[in-house]
Enzyme design. Structure first.
Site, PDB file in Angstrom:
ATOM      1  N   TYR A 151      34.276  80.356 -12.008  1.00  0.00           N
ATOM      2  CA  TYR A 151      35.360  80.865 -12.967  1.00  0.00           C
ATOM      3  C   TYR A 151      36.658  80.330 -12.709  1.00  0.00           C
ATOM      4  CZ  TYR A 151      37.942  84.820 -15.389  1.00  0.00           C
ATOM      5  OH  TYR A 151      38.888  85.536 -16.269  1.00  0.00           O
ATOM      6  N   LYS A 155      38.864  78.348 -15.536  1.00  0.00           N
ATOM      7  CA  LYS A 155      40.137  78.773 -16.187  1.00  0.00           C
ATOM      8  C   LYS A 155      41.083  77.779 -15.926  1.00  0.00           C
ATOM      9  CE  LYS A 155      38.828  82.499 -17.915  1.00  0.00           C
ATOM     10  NZ  LYS A 155      38.823  82.790 -19.434  1.00  0.00           N
TER      11      LYS A 155
END
Length: 246
Positions: A151, A155
């Site tokens: 994740y 990002k």
């Protein structure tokens, strides 16, 4: 009062729930015509029920052909494109040394590649017309967050890619910025579960100082970034995180 978004056409991915749902609804309230996309068709129906200015089409942002059909369909149906907001995303927690490659790829494919595919498809319709892109990064792009290697990588990639778009297309009239939510009360964050054997003392590193933020907090920031009031913001990132990264 005249809205900044009267006669503006806004595309929002991830519009079936959470921040995407709140953002699409807020743009509609401010006068925009909104097309949302998601894999959650039931959720999109709920969003559309909030305003006649919102329409929906299913899209899997990780699939190139699905994204192309989504963007081109919106342009054909609505007559153009002014603002693109990338909010589709998935989240998964795992001890990094135990994370299956398939799970890593799914998060990267949806969050990072999906954002790229939507931006790539939309850019030809935004050039030379004052178009705006708002992408969704995260506090995990700024600080180390446990159990979130994929994740955080996705990002961080979005943050870097958006800065590239800002420089590459700034002279063509396109602004590209990111919003970095922290601990926001959404269905996705509500599904958090500790990986087996996780050191729970690391959890405060991911939490705001006070209460969790709301989807409206992030939606208001996104709408601001898309507005004329943010006209000199390009390549910027706004953290909506309750001082998590302060």
């Amino acid at each position: 009062m005249t809205s900044h978004f009267d006669h503006k056409i806004v595309l929002v991915t991830g519009g079936g729930s959470g921040i995407g749902q709140a953002t699409a609804t807020l743009f509609a309230e401010r006068g925009a015509t909104v097309r949302i996309g998601d894999v959650d068709e039931a959720g999109m129906a709920v969003t559309c029920a909030a305003s006649p200015a919102i329409t929906a089409r299913r899209v899997d942002v990780a699939e190139e052909s699905s994204v192309a059909a989504f963007v081109e369909g919106a342009v054909a149906d609505l007559g153009g494109l002014d603002v693109v907001v990338n909010l589709a995303g998935v989240l998964g927690f795992a001890n990094t040394h135990e994370m299956p490659l398939e799970a890593w790829r799914r998060i990267i494919d949806v969050n990072l590649t999906g954002t790229f595919l939507v931006c790539r498809a939309a850019l030809p319709h935004l050039l030379d017309g004052g178009g705006v892109i708002v992408n969704t990064a995260s506090t995990s792009a700024h600080i180390g967050q446990p159990w979130a290697a994929a994740y955080g990588a996705s990002k961080g990639g979005i943050l870097a890619m958006t800065r590239t778009l800002a420089v590459e297309y700034g002279r063509r009239g396109v602004r590209a910025n990111t919003v970095s939510p922290g601990g926001i009360d959404t269905p996705m964050t509500g599904a958090f579960a500790f990986p087996e054997g996780a050191d729970r003392s690391l959890l405060p590193r991911t939490m705001p100082l006070g209460d969790m933020g709301t989807v409206s907090d992030v939606a208001e920031t996104i709408v601001f970034l898309a507005s004329d009031g943010a006209g000199y913001l390009n390549g910027s990132d706004i953290r909506v995180d309750g001082a998590t990264t302060a």
